[in-house]
Structures are given as structure tokens and as C-alpha cells.
Design a protein around this motif. Structure first.
Motif, PDB file in Angstrom:
ATOM      1  N   LEU A  83       0.772  -1.122   0.069  1.00 47.84           N
ATOM      2  CA  LEU A  83       0.133  -0.067  -0.028  1.00 47.84           C
ATOM      3  C   LEU A  83       0.878   1.185   0.032  1.00 47.84           C
ATOM      4  O   LEU A  83       0.598   2.336  -0.755  1.00 47.84           O
ATOM      5  N   VAL A  84       1.746   1.245   0.733  1.00 44.78           N
ATOM      6  CA  VAL A  84       2.877   2.462   1.021  1.00 44.78           C
ATOM      7  C   VAL A  84       3.378   2.717  -0.433  1.00 44.78           C
ATOM      8  O   VAL A  84       3.475   3.932  -0.984  1.00 44.78           O
ATOM      9  N   LYS A  85       3.715   1.388  -1.176  1.00 47.51           N
ATOM     10  CA  LYS A  85       4.410   1.759  -2.463  1.00 47.51           C
ATOM     11  C   LYS A  85       3.441   2.074  -3.667  1.00 47.51           C
ATOM     12  O   LYS A  85       3.792   2.773  -4.685  1.00 47.51           O
ATOM     13  N   ARG A  86       2.275   1.617  -3.332  1.00 48.29           N
ATOM     14  CA  ARG A  86       1.100   1.944  -4.192  1.00 48.29           C
ATOM     15  C   ARG A  86       0.911   3.619  -4.184  1.00 48.29           C
ATOM     16  O   ARG A  86       0.597   4.269  -5.523  1.00 48.29           O
ATOM     17  N   TRP A  87       0.815   4.125  -3.031  1.00 45.13           N
ATOM     18  CA  TRP A  87       0.482   5.616  -2.758  1.00 45.13           C
ATOM     19  C   TRP A  87       1.511   6.533  -2.756  1.00 45.13           C
ATOM     20  O   TRP A  87       1.312   7.886  -2.882  1.00 45.13           O
ATOM     21  N   GLU A  88       3.001   6.101  -2.405  1.00 46.31           N
ATOM     22  CA  GLU A  88       3.974   6.948  -2.468  1.00 46.31           C
ATOM     23  C   GLU A  88       4.864   6.749  -3.453  1.00 46.31           C
ATOM     24  O   GLU A  88       4.831   5.624  -4.072  1.00 46.31           O
ATOM     25  N   SER A  89       5.693   7.946  -3.835  1.00 44.59           N
ATOM     26  CA  SER A  89       6.569   7.689  -4.855  1.00 44.59           C
ATOM     27  C   SER A  89       7.917   7.405  -4.181  1.00 44.59           C
ATOM     28  O   SER A  89       8.235   7.632  -3.020  1.00 44.59           O
ATOM     29  N   CYS A  90       8.846   7.032  -4.745  1.00 46.90           N
ATOM     30  CA  CYS A  90      10.285   6.694  -4.266  1.00 46.90           C
ATOM     31  C   CYS A  90      11.162   7.563  -5.059  1.00 46.90           C
ATOM     32  O   CYS A  90      11.192   7.705  -6.397  1.00 46.90           O
ATOM     33  N   ARG A  91      12.034   8.393  -4.521  1.00 43.56           N
ATOM     34  CA  ARG A  91      12.966   9.184  -4.967  1.00 43.56           C
ATOM     35  C   ARG A  91      14.293   9.015  -4.617  1.00 43.56           C
ATOM     36  O   ARG A  91      14.432   8.844  -3.169  1.00 43.56           O
ATOM     37  N   LEU A  92      15.242   8.694  -5.069  1.00 47.25           N
ATOM     38  CA  LEU A  92      16.699   8.041  -4.640  1.00 47.25           C
ATOM     39  C   LEU A  92      17.475   9.216  -4.454  1.00 47.25           C
ATOM     40  O   LEU A  92      18.638   9.046  -3.774  1.00 47.25           O
ATOM     41  N   GLU A  93      16.958  10.504  -4.650  1.00 43.06           N
ATOM     42  CA  GLU A  93      18.005  11.812  -4.104  1.00 43.06           C
ATOM     43  C   GLU A  93      17.215  12.210  -3.273  1.00 43.06           C
ATOM     44  O   GLU A  93      15.946  12.569  -3.356  1.00 43.06           O
ATOM     45  N   ALA A  94      17.761  12.912  -1.886  1.00 43.50           N
ATOM     46  CA  ALA A  94      17.151  13.326  -0.829  1.00 43.50           C
ATOM     47  C   ALA A  94      16.346  14.922  -1.632  1.00 43.50           C
ATOM     48  O   ALA A  94      17.305  15.547  -2.445  1.00 43.50           O
ATOM     49  N   TYR A  95      15.284  15.198  -0.975  1.00 48.70           N
ATOM     50  CA  TYR A  95      14.451  16.300  -1.456  1.00 48.70           C
ATOM     51  C   TYR A  95      14.006  17.106  -0.276  1.00 48.70           C
ATOM     52  O   TYR A  95      13.825  16.356   0.825  1.00 48.70           O
ATOM     53  N   PRO A  96      13.863  18.260  -0.573  1.00 51.03           N
ATOM     54  CA  PRO A  96      13.387  19.285   0.823  1.00 51.03           C
ATOM     55  C   PRO A  96      11.919  18.913   1.224  1.00 51.03           C
ATOM     56  O   PRO A  96      11.199  18.688  -0.073  1.00 51.03           O
ATOM     57  N   ASP A  97      11.436  19.011   2.210  1.00 51.52           N
ATOM     58  CA  ASP A  97       9.993  19.059   2.501  1.00 51.52           C
ATOM     59  C   ASP A  97       9.219  20.044   1.781  1.00 51.52           C
ATOM     60  O   ASP A  97       9.733  21.253   1.654  1.00 51.52           O
ATOM     61  N   PRO A  98       8.378  19.757   0.750  1.00 54.16           N
ATOM     62  CA  PRO A  98       7.811  20.548   0.086  1.00 54.16           C
ATOM     63  C   PRO A  98       7.064  21.651   0.604  1.00 54.16           C
ATOM     64  O   PRO A  98       6.820  23.045   0.415  1.00 54.16           O
ATOM     65  N   ALA A  99       6.518  21.662   1.991  1.00 56.82           N
ATOM     66  CA  ALA A  99       5.755  22.573   2.615  1.00 56.82           C
ATOM     67  C   ALA A  99       6.901  23.631   3.203  1.00 56.82           C
ATOM     68  O   ALA A  99       6.477  24.811   3.364  1.00 56.82           O
ATOM     69  N   THR A 100       8.127  23.126   3.691  1.00 54.07           N
ATOM     70  CA  THR A 100       9.099  24.270   3.997  1.00 54.07           C
ATOM     71  C   THR A 100      10.105  24.716   3.334  1.00 54.07           C
ATOM     72  O   THR A 100      10.844  25.696   3.532  1.00 54.07           O
ATOM     73  N   GLY A 101      10.532  23.644   2.311  1.00 51.72           N
ATOM     74  CA  GLY A 101      11.366  24.045   1.318  1.00 51.72           C
ATOM     75  C   GLY A 101      12.876  23.619   2.042  1.00 51.72           C
ATOM     76  O   GLY A 101      13.956  23.730   1.267  1.00 51.72           O
ATOM     77  N   GLY A 102      12.709  22.749   3.044  1.00 49.77           N
ATOM     78  CA  GLY A 102      13.964  22.735   3.861  1.00 49.77           C
ATOM     79  C   GLY A 102      13.559  21.216   4.682  1.00 49.77           C
ATOM     80  O   GLY A 102      13.253  20.271   4.185  1.00 49.77           O
ATOM     81  N   ALA A 103      13.922  21.470   5.843  1.00 50.08           N
ATOM     82  CA  ALA A 103      13.736  20.278   6.888  1.00 50.08           C
ATOM     83  C   ALA A 103      12.387  20.091   7.028  1.00 50.08           C
ATOM     84  O   ALA A 103      11.565  20.716   6.941  1.00 50.08           O
TER      85      ALA A 103
END
Length: 113
Positions: free
Chosen positions: A10-30
Motif C-alpha cells: 500500500l505504501v508503494k502504491r500511494w507513495e513515490s520513491c525518490r533516490l536523491e534527498a529532497y526538501p520538505d515541500p511545505a518548508t523548502g527544507g527540513a
């Protein structure tokens, strides 16, 4: 299928997998995030994982959430139900799951609710 396998699927169905760290979309950072939504120490800008690392971390994280769900659920649950509740806990956090309407209704015997 086990509750753990249901939750991971279920997690794999609804979440995407990104192999490079990315910032929190809401904060633009942590918090920085990687893989299937992993955060925590060592996950910072520039970190890269392999698919195997992302999948292993997902299994570890889902196992941790599964234990929390199993301790919070007071009524018998199928593996599919437990897996679905674990996926929800993974998404909203253990604390939010513990105080959720879903858990309250399930423990009260209101499965349909």
C-alpha cells in the motif's frame, strides 16, 4: 499475504520513491526526505540511495509502524486491515494514528465506520 506485506504494497502504491534527498515541500527544507518517504538523521541535501537501500529502509520503517498499530488495535483484525492501518500510520504518523477516528471506531467494533 502478511500484514507487513499488505502495508508495504500500500505504501508503494500511494507513495513515490525518490533516490536523491529532497526538501520538505511545505518548508523548502527540513525535514529532508528520501526513498519512500524516509526522514531522519543522515538524510540531508545531496544524499543518494540505491533502490535496495530505499526498499530496505521502507521495510524497517513499516515494521516499526506495524508494531505500533498492533499494540493500539484492541479488536481482532485481518492482515489486510492491519496492513491498511499500518499504511495510514506510516502516512500520518504514529501519534496521529493513535488518536485517530479510524482506530477509535475500529476498537469500538465499528469496522464499517
Amino acid at each position: 499475504m502478511s500484514a507487513l506485506a499488505y502495508a508495504v504494497s500500500l505504501v508503494k502504491r500511494w507513495e513515490s520513491c525518490r533516490l536523491e534527498a529532497y526538501p520538505d515541500p511545505a518548508t523548502g527544507g527540513a525535514p529532508w526526505t528520501i526513498g519512500w518517504g524516509a526522514t531522519g538523521p543522515g538524510i540531508v541535501k545531496g544524499v543518494k540511495w540505491t533502490q535496495a537501500q530505499a526498499d530496505e529502509r521502507l521495510a524497517q520503517d513499516v515494521t516499526r509502524f506495524l508494531k505500533g498499530v498492533q499494540s493500539a488495535v484492541k479488536k481482532p483484525a485481518t492482515d489486510a486491515q492491519t496492513g491498511a492501518m499500518t499504511s495510514l500510520a506510516y502516512n500520518i504518523g504514529a501519534k496521529a494514528f493513535a488518536s485517530s477516528t479510524l482506530l477509535r471506531k475500529f476498537n469500538a467494533g465499528d469496522v464499517a465506520g
